[in-house]
Design an enzyme around this catalytic site. Structure first.
Site, short mmCIF file in Angstrom:
data_model
loop_
_atom_site.label_atom_id
_atom_site.label_comp_id
_atom_site.label_asym_id
_atom_site.label_seq_id
_atom_site.Cartn_x
_atom_site.Cartn_y
_atom_site.Cartn_z
N ASN A 61 1.42 -0.75 3.63
CA ASN A 61 0.55 -0.21 2.68
C ASN A 61 -0.91 -0.33 2.80
O ASN A 61 -1.52 -0.90 3.41
CB ASN A 61 1.05 -0.99 1.12
CG ASN A 61 0.90 -2.67 1.22
OD1 ASN A 61 1.10 -3.07 2.58
ND2 ASN A 61 0.52 -3.12 0.51
N GLU A 63 -4.22 0.42 0.73
CA GLU A 63 -4.93 0.35 -0.83
C GLU A 63 -6.14 1.25 -0.73
O GLU A 63 -6.83 1.32 0.40
CB GLU A 63 -5.43 -0.87 -1.25
CG GLU A 63 -3.64 -1.39 -1.09
CD GLU A 63 -3.80 -2.93 -2.05
OE1 GLU A 63 -4.72 -3.47 -2.13
OE2 GLU A 63 -2.66 -3.29 -2.26
N CYS A 72 2.19 2.93 -0.63
CA CYS A 72 3.01 1.80 -0.45
C CYS A 72 3.81 1.80 1.15
O CYS A 72 3.62 3.23 1.47
CB CYS A 72 4.68 1.85 -1.26
SG CYS A 72 4.14 1.36 -2.82
N GLU A 74 6.50 1.98 2.16
CA GLU A 74 7.71 2.75 2.45
C GLU A 74 7.35 4.18 2.41
O GLU A 74 7.95 4.87 3.47
CB GLU A 74 8.92 2.50 1.39
CG GLU A 74 9.18 1.15 1.30
CD GLU A 74 8.32 0.21 0.21
OE1 GLU A 74 7.32 0.31 0.33
OE2 GLU A 74 9.10 -0.78 -0.33
N CYS A 111 9.51 -0.26 -4.71
CA CYS A 111 9.27 0.06 -6.09
C CYS A 111 10.00 1.57 -6.63
O CYS A 111 10.53 2.09 -5.89
CB CYS A 111 7.79 0.32 -6.00
SG CYS A 111 7.05 2.02 -5.63
N CYS A 114 8.70 4.78 -4.67
CA CYS A 114 9.58 4.66 -3.18
C CYS A 114 11.02 4.88 -3.48
O CYS A 114 11.56 5.60 -2.45
CB CYS A 114 9.20 3.36 -2.58
SG CYS A 114 7.58 3.31 -2.05
N1 THU Z 1 3.74 -2.21 -2.37
C1 THU Z 1 4.43 -1.48 -1.50
O1 THU Z 1 3.98 -1.17 -0.18
N2 THU Z 1 5.91 -1.52 -1.25
C2 THU Z 1 6.54 -2.00 -2.34
O2 THU Z 1 7.89 -1.61 -2.22
C3 THU Z 1 6.21 -2.79 -3.55
C4 THU Z 1 4.52 -2.82 -3.36
C5 THU Z 1 2.41 -2.26 -2.28
C6 THU Z 1 1.72 -1.49 -3.16
C7 THU Z 1 0.40 -2.45 -3.58
O3 THU Z 1 -0.51 -1.96 -2.09
C8 THU Z 1 0.94 -3.72 -3.04
O4 THU Z 1 2.22 -3.65 -2.28
C9 THU Z 1 0.95 -4.73 -4.33
O5 THU Z 1 1.53 -4.02 -5.34
#
Ligand code: THU
Length: 159
Positions: A61, A63, A72, A74, A111, A114
């Protein structure tokens, strides 16, 4: 009126019980997670995708100060895979997430966004994508198809 059940089977096991190929895929997800850019949530996620051409594609991920601009793990891996190997089918995705400084050792599942993105590729390729969610403590949750993660999914795709 009729009441119906929605059921599916999934597996839980220890990482030590996984086969060698899955262990390698999961290890790749763990490794990739260390490069997650997560100054806001401090929650790092790594994803490793196995393609039917044998390639393993990684993502974590990323940000951004403008929050919705991040992505994310995935989808980072998924979009790289489809951008670079458009003909390849996705066999499996291994996912591992946890807080970077205060890990809880829990399993992270994809999530909703994804799930939807994975689902579209699963439908267009016509074969299931196995989802392996793995905790840093070595617990594995194996889900046989993305469809299981999205009951009554939106799967109307343009020809
Ligand atoms: N996140 C992911 O990369 N994958 C997931 O399946 C759930 C959430 C990330 C998004 C954000 O950068 C951090 O996790 C917190 O939500």
């Amino acid at each position: 009126m009729s009441e119906k059940d929605y059921q599916f089977s999934y597996k839980t096991y220890l990482l030590s019980e996984a086969n060698e190929k899955d262990k390698a895929l999961i290890e790749s997800a763990f490794q990739c997670r260390t490069n997650a850019y997560v100054p806001y949530s401090h929650f790092g996620v790594g994803a490793a995708i196995l393609l039917d051409n044998g390639q393993i594609v990684l993502g974590n991920n990323q940000e951004n100060a403008a929050y919705p601009s991040g992505l994310c793990a995935e989808r980072t891996a998924l979009f790289y895979a489809k951008a670079n190997y458009p003909e390849a089918k996705i066999i499996k995705i291994a996912i591992s997430g946890d807080h970077m400084e205060h890990p809880k050792g829990e399993i992270t599942t994809p999530c909703g966004n994804c799930r939807q993105a994975l689902l579209e590729y699963e439908c267009t390729q016509g074969s299931p994508i196995t989802v392996l969610c793995v905790s840093s403590k070595g617990k594995v949750l194996e889900i046989p198809s993305v469809k299981n993660l999205l009951p009554f999914c939106f799967d109307f795709f343009y020809d």
